[in-house]
Design an enzyme around this catalytic site. Structure first.
Site, short mmCIF file in Angstrom:
data_model
loop_
_atom_site.label_atom_id
_atom_site.label_comp_id
_atom_site.label_asym_id
_atom_site.label_seq_id
_atom_site.Cartn_x
_atom_site.Cartn_y
_atom_site.Cartn_z
N HIS A 506 0.84 -1.20 0.00
CA HIS A 506 0.00 0.00 0.00
C HIS A 506 0.88 1.26 0.00
O HIS A 506 0.69 2.16 -0.82
CB HIS A 506 -0.91 -0.05 1.23
CG HIS A 506 -1.72 1.19 1.49
ND1 HIS A 506 -3.08 1.26 1.25
CD2 HIS A 506 -1.38 2.41 1.97
CE1 HIS A 506 -3.52 2.46 1.58
NE2 HIS A 506 -2.50 3.19 2.03
N GLU A 507 1.84 1.32 0.91
CA GLU A 507 2.68 2.53 1.00
C GLU A 507 3.50 2.72 -0.27
O GLU A 507 3.66 3.83 -0.77
CB GLU A 507 3.58 2.48 2.23
CG GLU A 507 2.85 2.39 3.56
CD GLU A 507 1.75 3.45 3.75
OE1 GLU A 507 1.80 4.49 3.08
OE2 GLU A 507 0.84 3.20 4.56
N HIS A 510 1.51 4.17 -3.04
CA HIS A 510 1.24 5.61 -2.91
C HIS A 510 2.21 6.44 -3.76
O HIS A 510 1.87 7.53 -4.21
CB HIS A 510 1.37 6.06 -1.45
CG HIS A 510 0.07 6.00 -0.69
ND1 HIS A 510 -1.11 6.44 -1.23
CD2 HIS A 510 -0.21 5.58 0.57
CE1 HIS A 510 -2.08 6.26 -0.33
NE2 HIS A 510 -1.56 5.74 0.76
N GLU A 567 -6.05 6.42 -1.68
CA GLU A 567 -5.99 5.32 -0.70
C GLU A 567 -6.52 4.02 -1.30
O GLU A 567 -5.96 2.95 -1.08
CB GLU A 567 -6.78 5.68 0.56
CG GLU A 567 -6.21 6.87 1.33
CD GLU A 567 -4.78 6.63 1.81
OE1 GLU A 567 -4.39 5.45 1.98
OE2 GLU A 567 -4.06 7.63 1.99
N ASP A 571 -4.62 0.55 -1.85
CA ASP A 571 -5.10 -0.75 -1.35
C ASP A 571 -5.11 -1.79 -2.46
O ASP A 571 -4.64 -2.92 -2.28
CB ASP A 571 -6.53 -0.62 -0.79
CG ASP A 571 -6.55 -0.08 0.63
OD1 ASP A 571 -5.49 -0.05 1.29
OD2 ASP A 571 -7.64 0.30 1.10
ZN LIG Z 1 -2.46 5.21 2.50
#
Ligand SMILES: [Zn+2]
Length: 667
Positions: A506-507, A510, A567, A571
């Protein structure tokens, strides 16, 4: 003030959860599941149904999740540290906060000088100097001012002037005309009146007409809301970048003395700054001109009260809780004093408390495991970008170059923040809080002229969360999240890939979501995409925005697909990367079926169980309006619906609710 692209809503603190309760062979929480429903019809209910039934929201919370479970146990550990910290800085800060009789004795005395100084303003030309005084006292009003890395010169710190000055959670709260919004504004106005009435009572004066005071505050805040950018626009970094000279800023609002403000607020001398929201600043000038001096004074006095409520006597704290937590978010009871004081110490002296927390709880072996997993997930991202047929080779090369430059930080800072200059005195909680805020403000302001320190952390070590910083191009995992249920040394590998593996993915994603993709490997806002590739990206992202925009977290409310796009993209991408890493691991060694589930099923269940949660309807509404993260339910099902791998793992069929007819895929 500037947002980290993080994993969950709140910075929640972690518990020492190793070995808590009886554990299944896989590490999954079998007792959380509701196997009476089909995983293909409602995977969230299947993974979390029993947990949700058995875990009602405690009276002092507005939502209750696996994150909160850890946070509560962690608070207890921090409380233990603080209670035996004795005559140390954190021990004294906590003791001062716990000393309610001393706080009652001080009464409103600590804010009296600020209030009377506002009262003595003779003309609007004194406003800029007054805003400096208030900023230094930790009172935020009219606008926000802070220092952060320059988006287009990421090794340099720059001053930022930004919108602010509202007492409600978002501009829309002032502007919407539905019955619920109108009623909420009436309640906010009643809250302002109640706070002014408490002040008059404490000062033994009759005070001004509280109703007229609330009207004056609402007038100013509504006018500020009207010139504020909305949250979706603010997610576009190009729209919040307007570097200009101080002279150019001064021309935007001739009636407000920005030159004086910037020269005296406490930053080193600068010639230019970033005006994040120029239309707001222009509007602010007009609002100051058209509001009476008396109206502005009332507005400023309100913000002194509003930002001091937590350090004033109990009656103020309770009134503030009643509006901001009970009415707005549905929390039934104020948390006990000790919880409020542990959290206050974490906010004020976070790395001092965090240092003790790490010493007491952090198991270094989880750092090694995390590093290994980061390596695996990064290599999957390399493969993924390499195979992205929708990108032209030129853009793909740039993306791979950016990925190579991502730095990792795991656990806690190499160098702890030195708070030794902060004077902390027992019996002076107001003063202690003020001095801690001044320290932080000074530390932030003095960054100007120094190189950006990429080793600095934006979260304290006990935090159960993680983040990506676009301007530093690094991913950060505090000690707090390297624990069960995210990472559990006793759990099956597949469950850990579905937990901490997805967090890492996830990070990393980003860096390449709709916002992150606009920054390069050096952390600079620079367009490295061909027009055709950018178009292809946006088409893919639109699918996700549309999907989540169809989810409804409360009656009559849908998620904002654009607010939550980054976000949700993270995900979806993170799950894909973690799944690929699991597949590679399965190719190296066979993982067994455990508790009746294949490794693939364990992976999806481990992921969904991170998101077991209950929320009050009120907090679901606030969250839909303000939070870039979707609620747990939609984070779980929004992702699995898009994955053919999920469909295969649970043998779902076309037409099942958990099988999207047209699955979305960005990364
Ligand atoms: Zn996030």
């Amino acid at each position: 003030m500037y947002t980290l692209r993080c994993f969950a809503l709140a910075a929640l603190a972690l518990a020492f959860a190793r070995g808590a309760g009886a554990q299944s062979a896989s590490g999954l929480d079998l007792k959380a599941m509701d196997t009476s429903v089909s995983p293909c019809q409602n995977f969230y209910q299947y993974a979390c149904g029993a947990w949700r039934r058995n875990n009602p929201i405690p009276a002092d919370q507005s939502r209750w999740s696996r994150f909160n479970e850890l946070a509560e146990r962690n608070l207890a550990i921090e409380r233990g540290i603080l209670e035996k910290a004795g005559d140390s800085q954190i021990g004294n800060f906590y003791a001062a906060c716990m000393d309610e009789p001393a706080i009652e004795r001080q009464g409103v005395e600590p804010i009296a000088p600020l209030l009377s100084h506002i009262g003595a303003l003779a003309s609007k030309t004194e406003l800029a100097a007054e805003m400096v005084r208030l900023q230094q006292a930790g009172v935020r009003a009219l606008f926000n001012f802070y220092v952060r890395p320059d988006d287009k010169k990421s090794d340099t710190e720059i001053a930022n002037l930004d919108q602010g000055g509202l007492g409600l959670p978002d501009r829309d709260y002032y502007l919407k005309t539905d019955a619920r919004s109108v009623e909420l504004r009436r309640q906010y106005s009643a809250h302002i009146q109640a706070m002014f009435a408490l002040l008059s009572k404490a000062q033994g004066e009759s005070g001004a007409d509280p109703e007229a005071a609330a009207r004056a505050v609402m007038d100013v805040e509504t006018a500020l809301a009207k010139v504020s950018m909305d949250r979706v626009s603010r997610r576009d970094p190009d729209k919040t970048y307007h570097k200009m000279t101080v002279a150019q800023l001064a021309q935007l609002t001739p009636d407000f003395d920005w030159k004086l403000y910037i020269a005296t607020v406490g930053i080193p001398p600068v010639e230019s700054l970033n005006v994040a929201a120029p239309d707001f600043v222009k509007g602010l000038g007009a609002i100051v001109s058209s509001t009476s001096l008396a109206g502005l004074k009332t507005y400023l006095r309100w913000h002194v009260l509003n930002s001091s409520a937590a350090v004033l006597p109990r009656a103020f704290e309770e009134e503030s809780f009643n509006f901001n937590e009970h009415i707005l978010r549905g929390t039934r009871e104020m948390p006990p004093r000790w919880k409020r004081c542990v959290r206050a110490t974490d906010r004020a002296l976070g790395e001092a408390l965090g240092q003790e927390f790490v010493r007491e709880t952090f198991n270094g072996s989880s750092k090694e495991k995390a590093l290994q997993l980061v390596g695996e997930i990064e290599s999957e991202m390399r493969n993924d970008i390499g195979a992205a047929s929708w990108m032209t080779p030129a853009t793909r090369e740039q993306a791979l170059a950016k990925l190579r430059q991502v730095a990792n930080k795991i656990g806690y800072p190499d160098k702890w923040r030195d708070y030794s200059s902060v004077k902390v005195v027992r019996g002076d909680y107001f003063g202690d809080s003020l001095r801690a805020r001044e320290f932080e403000l000074h530390r932030n302001f003095q960054k100007i002229g120094k190189p950006v320190d990429k080793s600095e952390w934006g979260m304290t070590p006990p935090t159960v969360n993680a983040y990506y910083s676009p301007s530093m191009n690094n991913i950060n995992f505090p000690a707090g999240i390297l624990q069960p249920p995210f990472y559990n040394a006793q759990a099956a590998d597949a469950v850990n890939y579905g937990g901490i593996g997805v967090v890492i993915g996830h990070e990393l994603t980003h860096g390449f979501d709709d916002e992150g993709r606009k920054f390069d490997g050096e952390g600079n806002l620079r367009d490295w995409w061909t027009a055709a590739d950018a178009k292809a990206f946006e088409t893919r992202a639109d699918c996700i925005a549309k999907e989540y925009g169809g989810f409804s977290p409360a009656p009559g409310v849908n998620l904002n697909g654009r607010l939550t796009l980054g976000e949700n993209a993270a995900d979806n991408g993170g799950m894909h990367l973690a799944y690929m890493a699991l597949m590679d691991s399965l190719a190296r060694h066979v993982l067994p079926k455990q508790d009746g589930f294949t490794p693939q099923q364990q992976f999806f269940l481990g992921f969904a169980q991170i998101w077991c949660e209950n929320a009050t309807e009120q907090s679901a509404r606030v969250s839909a309006a303000t939070n870039p993260h979707s609620p747990g339910e939609f984070r779980a099902i929004g992702v699995v619906r898009n994955m053919p791998e999920f469909r295969e793992a649970f043998a779902c069929k076309s037409g099942d609710a958990m099988v999207a007819a047209d699955p979305c895929r960005v990364w």
